[in-house]
Design a protein around this motif. Structure first.
Motif, PDB file in Angstrom:
ATOM      1  N   SER A 187       0.784  -1.224  -0.221  1.00 49.73           N
ATOM      2  CA  SER A 187       0.081  -0.199  -0.173  1.00 49.73           C
ATOM      3  C   SER A 187       0.756   1.458  -0.110  1.00 49.73           C
ATOM      4  O   SER A 187       0.308   2.215  -0.396  1.00 49.73           O
ATOM      5  N   THR A 230      -4.518   9.753  -9.262  1.00 54.25           N
ATOM      6  CA  THR A 230      -4.760   9.248  -7.890  1.00 54.25           C
ATOM      7  C   THR A 230      -5.341   8.473  -7.879  1.00 54.25           C
ATOM      8  O   THR A 230      -5.617   7.684  -6.705  1.00 54.25           O
ATOM      9  N   ASP A 247      -4.214   4.682  -5.835  1.00 55.80           N
ATOM     10  CA  ASP A 247      -5.271   4.535  -4.242  1.00 55.80           C
ATOM     11  C   ASP A 247      -5.658   2.810  -4.961  1.00 55.80           C
ATOM     12  O   ASP A 247      -5.593   1.915  -4.396  1.00 55.80           O
ATOM     13  N   ASP A 248      -6.145   2.570  -5.881  1.00 56.58           N
ATOM     14  CA  ASP A 248      -6.322   1.559  -6.866  1.00 56.58           C
ATOM     15  C   ASP A 248      -5.658   0.673  -6.251  1.00 56.58           C
ATOM     16  O   ASP A 248      -5.081  -0.860  -6.530  1.00 56.58           O
ATOM     17  N   ARG A 308       2.579  13.099  -2.428  1.00 55.30           N
ATOM     18  CA  ARG A 308       1.638  12.101  -3.933  1.00 55.30           C
ATOM     19  C   ARG A 308       2.831  11.954  -5.169  1.00 55.30           C
ATOM     20  O   ARG A 308       2.193  11.176  -5.770  1.00 55.30           O
TER      21      ARG A 308
END
Length: 311
Positions: free
Chosen positions: A2, A41, A45-46, A90
């Motif tokens: 993650s 983004t 996240d996925d 990010r």
């Protein structure tokens, strides 16, 4: 995972897309995908990606006019810098340069690294047929080495005809990455500038598989030796974009130095299903060499980009 750091992620801001379309250009015949920060983004996240280091893909920003290329490079780099400013954990960014305008490229590299605090620069594997060992690059290498810059080498279309039904990214891009990597090593760029850290896209093309064959370049370059060629080739870093497969990972892990393999997604050019297949194999891989590279997802990139380190 993650918390991946993705060193091979692209962006296509509106101004750049307009320039591509007005010049009727693509990435070697590959369809130009949609892109916006929100989609990037959501993908991250996925896919379990914490940070995407953004870069412009082929064909770069030079479409025939030096002044226009300089302006477009500045606009794109300013855009990237704002994205990073707004979300520094990010996004990262590799500054694009207006090659083959070498004077403009040096000036923009200095500006982007010193003023915009870019995480590095992106160079295409060739600029109008001039590969990275060409003497014309020497002033640029000097400036990049002085800053210990990270250089991301992305493949470009080689100066040969495409084969029918085979866009350059499928076949020619891995060849061109391999070609420019050997050109760079055989012509002593690492010898003159050992401070450079250079990432090769897509597991270095064919380089890990054929590296010992390439040591034969020493027969034709009198200032090198076979051992020197291999040592130079092992200085490279490699990303996994579209390259984490049963036949490629053993070769890559057998050749690369520990800490020199980094995660890459190739978003948004790689279709989601294709990208996901490579991701699943990378996550599950426990074959030859896997134990030497526990750091592919994050720690190897943290060593190159200390600002992204979390602990």
């Amino acid at each position: 995972m993650s918390d991946r750091i993705d060193v091979h992620q692209h962006l296509l801001p509106t101004r750049y897309r307009e320039a591509l379309e007005s010049s009727d250009l693509t990435a070697g015949g590959w369809p130009t995908p949609a892109w916006n920060p929100g989609d990037a983004t959501a993908m991250m996240d996925d896919a379990g990606i914490a940070t995407g280091v953004l870069s412009i893909s082929a064909p770069g920003v030079h479409f025939g006019d030096d002044a226009a290329a300089r302006d477009l490079a500045r606009e794109v780099n300013d855009f990237q810098a704002e994205l990073v400013k707004d979300a520094p954990a990010r996004f990262g960014h590799f500054a694009v340069l207006p090659l083959p305008d070498f004077d403009g490229a040096v000036a923009e590299a200095v500006r982007a690294l010193d003023e915009l605090h870019a995480d590095g620069v992106v160079l295409l594997s060739n600029a109008r047929g001039r590969y990275l060992g060409d003497p014309a690059y020497e002033p640029l290498w000097t400036e990049l080495a002085a800053r210990r810059a990270v250089v991301f080498v992305h493949p470009a279309e080689p100066p040969i005809a495409r084969l029918d039904g085979l866009p350059s990214p499928l076949l020619d891009f891995p060849f061109d990455t391999t070609r420019t990597a050997l050109d760079l090593v055989a012509h002593g760029v690492f010898d003159r500038h050992p401070e450079l850290r250079i990432i090769l896209s897509h597991a270095g093309g064919f380089l890990p598989f054929a590296a010992h064959r390439f040591a034969g370049a020493a027969m034709f370059n009198p200032d090198t030796t076979p051992e020197g060629i291999l040592a130079g080739l092992r200085k490279f870093y490699f990303d996994t974009a579209l390259s984490a497969a049963a036949t490629s990972l053993p070769s890559l892990f057998a050749f690369a130095e520990p800490g020199h393999v980094l995660y890459g997604s190739d978003f948004p050019f790689a279709p989601k299903e294709w990208r996901g297949e490579f991701d699943r194999y990378l996550t599950a891989y426990d074959g030859p060499g896997a134990q030497r590279f526990p750091d592919v997802d994050r720690a190897a990139a943290e060593a190159l980009f200390p600002r992204l380190a979390t602990g």
